[in-house]
Motif scaffolding. Structure first.
Motif: not given
Length: 311
Positions: A247-259
């Motif tokens: 298993e691999i678990g990956i968090p995704l962040f509340a951040m845009t490409e620009k940021q």
């Protein structure tokens, strides 16, 4: 103002240089060349992170420039966006086959400037360098980014996330992949591909998982190849029943490409999460597969967050 990244524009049309400098100069250092040869000379003098080149120029054309760049071992990984005032399906396919990151109609620079900025940002963050990958995984990275960036024109979060997960799952031969969204402490499952979760397993059950709670607090991806017996991973019983130890678990962040670009491609520690991706399979994951998947998805997650933020 000096920026972190250099963007090279190759075009024999001076007004296009002025337009692109106005459009992109607040985010990148703009380098300008009037011919492909001048662009090659610029590449020897500056560290270039992204290239926009016209397709029709005197001397070496944009496609010829792209072809020689792809044969340069030191520079072939620089993203290249091909520009033209006379787009056609044939030209676009040739450019993409040669290795271009994108192909764009110059009229968009006037009619949809923010879309152009977003396309460049998306390609920039997706081109993140992941060192020491074997050749097969380097190829997989290019294919994953190429396919998903091609789908971004729809601008729809759900369909883009579905396509990204399908592409990622196919490339890594996963047996299960699920995508969960996180907002204001609430968790929702967006999709589950492959082996399905137990019927009564939902957001409440995920919140009870120790591994998920660690992801929420530590905000780091994880790899485990023995879900059955370790204290890492979710759904150990289902994993054992289905023969899915890895298993691999990956968090995704509340951040845009620009940021992300503005923050020098680093995610600040206090950035909240907006998503969580779980990949399971019968074969163990290698460390380099984990590195590719986690780094690439956390960067491409900024593209998904921009689309998610529109909802």
């Amino acid at each position: 103002m000096e920026h972190e990244y250099n963007l090279l524009i190759i075009d024999d049309d001076t007004p296009m240089h002025l337009m692109l400098n106005k459009l992109l100069g607040d985010e990148y250092n703009i380098l300008m060349a009037g011919t492909a040869q001048e662009g090659i000379d610029m590449l020897s003098e500056h560290k270039v992170h992204f290239i926009l080149t016209d397709i029709h120029m005197p001397g070496m054309s944009g496609l010829e420039f792209l072809q020689v760049l792809m044969e340069d071992a030191d520079r072939r990984n620089i993203p290249v966006l091909i520009m033209t005032s006379l787009p056609s399906v044939e030209k676009e396919q040739i450019a993409l086959d040669l290795g271009a990151s994108d192909f764009i109609d110059k009229s968009l620079f006037n009619s949809d400037m923010e879309s152009v900025r977003n396309r460049i940002r998306a390609k920039f963050v997706a081109s993140v360098d992941i060192p020491d990958l074997p050749e097969k995984l380097v190829y997989d990275k290019k294919e994953i980014t190429k396919q998903i960036l091609f789908e971004l024109s729809s601008g729809d979060f759900v369909s883009t996330a579905q396509k990204l997960c399908k592409i990622l799952g196919n490339k890594l031969h996963t047996d299960h992949l699920s995508f969960w969204t996180i907002k204001d402490g609430n968790v929702q499952m967006l999709l589950a591909n492959g082996t399905q979760l137990p019927r009564r397993y939902g957001p409440r059950e995920l919140m009870r998982e120790d591994t998920f709670q660690r992801v929420l607090t530590q905000k780091r991806p994880y790899l485990v190849n023995n879900v059955y017996t370790s204290n890492k991973g979710i759904l150990p019983s289902m994993s054992k029943d289905e023969g899915l130890p890895a298993e691999i678990g990956i968090p995704l962040f509340a951040m845009t490409e620009k940021q992300l670009i503005k923050n020098k491609m680093k995610i600040p520690p206090k950035t909240p999460l907006f998503g969580y991706i779980v990949l399971k399979r019968k074969r163990v994951f290698t460390s380099k597969e984990y590195k590719l998947t986690s780094v690439l998805m956390m960067h491409m997650g900024t593209i998904l967050f921009r689309l998610y933020h529109r909802l």
